[in-house]
Structures are given as C-alpha cells and as structure tokens.
Design a protein around this motif. Sequence first.
Motif, short mmCIF file in Angstrom:
data_model
loop_
_atom_site.label_atom_id
_atom_site.label_comp_id
_atom_site.label_asym_id
_atom_site.label_seq_id
_atom_site.Cartn_x
_atom_site.Cartn_y
_atom_site.Cartn_z
N ILE A 82 -4.14 -8.05 6.80
CA ILE A 82 -3.68 -8.96 5.76
C ILE A 82 -3.88 -8.29 4.41
CG2 ILE A 82 -3.98 -11.20 4.66
CD1 ILE A 82 -4.93 -12.30 7.33
N LEU A 83 -2.82 -8.15 3.65
CA LEU A 83 -2.91 -7.49 2.35
C LEU A 83 -3.28 -8.47 1.25
CD1 LEU A 83 0.18 -5.14 2.61
CD2 LEU A 83 -2.19 -4.68 3.24
N VAL A 84 -2.70 -9.65 1.30
CA VAL A 84 -2.95 -10.61 0.23
C VAL A 84 -2.61 -12.01 0.71
CG1 VAL A 84 -0.63 -10.49 -0.78
CG2 VAL A 84 -2.58 -10.97 -2.26
N LEU A 85 -3.29 -13.00 0.14
CA LEU A 85 -2.96 -14.40 0.35
C LEU A 85 -2.28 -14.92 -0.91
CD1 LEU A 85 -6.18 -15.84 2.05
CD2 LEU A 85 -4.04 -15.13 3.15
N LEU A 86 -1.22 -15.67 -0.73
CA LEU A 86 -0.47 -16.22 -1.85
C LEU A 86 -0.70 -17.72 -1.93
CD1 LEU A 86 2.89 -14.32 -1.38
CD2 LEU A 86 1.12 -13.83 -3.06
N GLU A 87 -1.11 -18.17 -3.10
CA GLU A 87 -1.35 -19.59 -3.35
C GLU A 87 -0.23 -20.14 -4.22
OE1 GLU A 87 -5.18 -19.78 -5.14
OE2 GLU A 87 -6.25 -19.23 -3.30
N PRO A 88 -0.13 -21.47 -4.32
CA PRO A 88 0.93 -22.06 -5.15
C PRO A 88 0.91 -21.52 -6.57
CG PRO A 88 -0.06 -23.75 -3.77
CD PRO A 88 -0.89 -22.51 -3.58
N GLY A 89 2.11 -21.27 -7.08
CA GLY A 89 2.27 -20.72 -8.42
C GLY A 89 2.70 -19.27 -8.41
N ASN A 90 2.48 -18.57 -7.30
CA ASN A 90 2.80 -17.14 -7.25
C ASN A 90 4.28 -16.89 -6.96
OD1 ASN A 90 0.42 -15.17 -7.46
ND2 ASN A 90 -0.43 -16.85 -6.24
N TRP A 91 4.77 -15.79 -7.54
CA TRP A 91 6.12 -15.29 -7.27
C TRP A 91 6.00 -13.97 -6.53
CZ3 TRP A 91 10.67 -17.86 -8.63
CH2 TRP A 91 10.50 -19.01 -9.40
N PHE A 92 6.91 -13.72 -5.58
CA PHE A 92 6.80 -12.51 -4.76
C PHE A 92 8.16 -12.16 -4.17
CE2 PHE A 92 6.34 -16.12 -2.00
CZ PHE A 92 6.88 -15.77 -0.78
N GLY A 93 8.22 -10.95 -3.58
CA GLY A 93 9.45 -10.52 -2.91
C GLY A 93 10.39 -9.72 -3.77
N GLU A 94 9.89 -9.22 -4.91
CA GLU A 94 10.78 -8.55 -5.86
C GLU A 94 11.09 -7.10 -5.49
OE1 GLU A 94 6.68 -7.55 -6.87
OE2 GLU A 94 7.67 -9.47 -6.52
N ILE A 95 10.23 -6.43 -4.72
CA ILE A 95 10.38 -4.99 -4.53
C ILE A 95 11.71 -4.64 -3.88
CG2 ILE A 95 9.45 -2.96 -3.35
CD1 ILE A 95 6.68 -4.15 -3.69
N THR A 96 12.04 -5.32 -2.79
CA THR A 96 13.30 -5.04 -2.09
C THR A 96 14.50 -5.34 -2.97
OG1 THR A 96 12.42 -5.31 0.14
CG2 THR A 96 14.74 -5.84 -0.17
N LEU A 97 14.40 -6.36 -3.82
CA LEU A 97 15.52 -6.69 -4.68
C LEU A 97 15.70 -5.65 -5.77
CD1 LEU A 97 15.10 -10.55 -5.12
CD2 LEU A 97 16.29 -9.28 -3.32
N ILE A 98 14.64 -4.95 -6.13
CA ILE A 98 14.72 -3.95 -7.19
C ILE A 98 15.21 -2.60 -6.66
CG2 ILE A 98 13.33 -2.57 -8.80
CD1 ILE A 98 11.68 -5.11 -9.33
#
Length: 238
Positions: A82-98
């Motif tokens: 597990i690399l990271v836990l994401l809690e409410p408020g976080n944004w993610f998933g940008e790398i593939t889109l970039i």
Amino acid sequence: MPHTPPLSPAQRRTLEGNPWFAALPAAQRNGLLGTAELVHLQRGAMPFRQGDPVGAAGSGFYGLLAGTLKISTLRDDGREAILVLLEPGNWFGEITLIDGSPRTHDATALTGVDLLVVPPAAFAAQMADPVFANAMATLLASRVRGLYSMMEDATLRGLRVRVVHRLLALARGDATQSATLRPSVAVPQEALAMMLGVTRQTLSKELNALAQEGLIGLRYRRIELLHLEALQRLGGAG
C-alpha cells in the motif's frame, strides 16, 4: 454518468479541507467542479487498475468526497504494497492524464466512496489554463517530495524510524499532509505493515515497544499518538 448536482456546504468544506484544493483560486475551483461528474462506488470497487489506459471507461481526475481509498500495487512475490491512503478532500489520478501512459497502480475503495470524476477531455481543457497547470505542478511536486521521503526511509532509516514517520504522515492525512497533526490514526496494523513492506509480526514488535514506552496506544484498528513531540523527535523530523 450524470452531471454533478450542486455540492452541499458540507461537501464544499470537505474539499476545501485539502490544502491543495483550498489554495486554488475560486475561478479554478469552480471550473474544476463544473466539469466533474459524481459517482458512488461500493467497497472493493476499483476506479482504476494498474495498466489501464487513459481512455478506459470511467477514467479521469478524481476528487474524493466521502470514504477511503488505497493506492497499492502487487509485489513480485504476490504480496500487496500500500503506497498511500486517500481520505475525503483529496484529488488523484492526474499522472496518466498528463503523460498519456497507463495507470501505475491500483485504486481500491476501502469503504463506500463518493467520487467526483473530471473526464480526460475536461481535464485537458483545465490544463490549458496556466493558473491551473501551475497548481497541478505544485501538486505533483508534493507527490515527488513524498516519494523521496519514502525512498530515504526505505534505504537509510531503521524500522522504528520508518514506523514513526508513517504514523506521523497518517496523522497529517497521509496524501493530504496538512499542517495539523491528529492525535489518533485510524489504520489496521495489517494495512500499516503493507505500507512499510514488512510482516505483521515484525511491525507488531515495533508498535508494542513504542506502546511500552508510552508513546502510542494500541486500539482496535486505531493507533493513538500519545506524545506527538516525542514521536517527532524520535523520527528526526515532523
């Protein structure tokens, strides 16, 4: 997927509790939210899997409104890291889109989650705005800093320091890394072991030692940080 209904004040507060989103100018915040779609996923659902292309169904830039997600990968021996836990408020998933390359990790809902999904085309339009693009560069820089810290821990630090560092990171929201440290971390010990790449038994020895020294308290699926200043000294940094 339907367009996002107007967010409630509570949902807005959830998003604005994230330092990155809160730092966005109002025009960019509204522009991002205006292109998002609201999706609910049940526990165990995966917004994306490692290897998914940028054009996969449901792909996008994600904002977590409710629930908890883990970003993870499988090691060569079949064990999960597990690399990271994401809690409410976080944004993610940008790398593939970039960069247009496939997803680098799995994203899995640990609870039922509510996600805002900004489709790839809408994200690309947002990136044409220099203010938003600069904000994304800031977000990526914070991710790189976190990765460097993890690499230093893995190669230069003893296990106790690594455990303390991760507990302090989780106390700041893990991916969020807010300035405020929470006195309690809601994480099962098995998940914490997966974050550190050690066995549950090895982790248990370190946690029990910290508990015997009065630095932490071990509870069911939760770890209390009883002496934050002492833990920060032990970790060598905040």
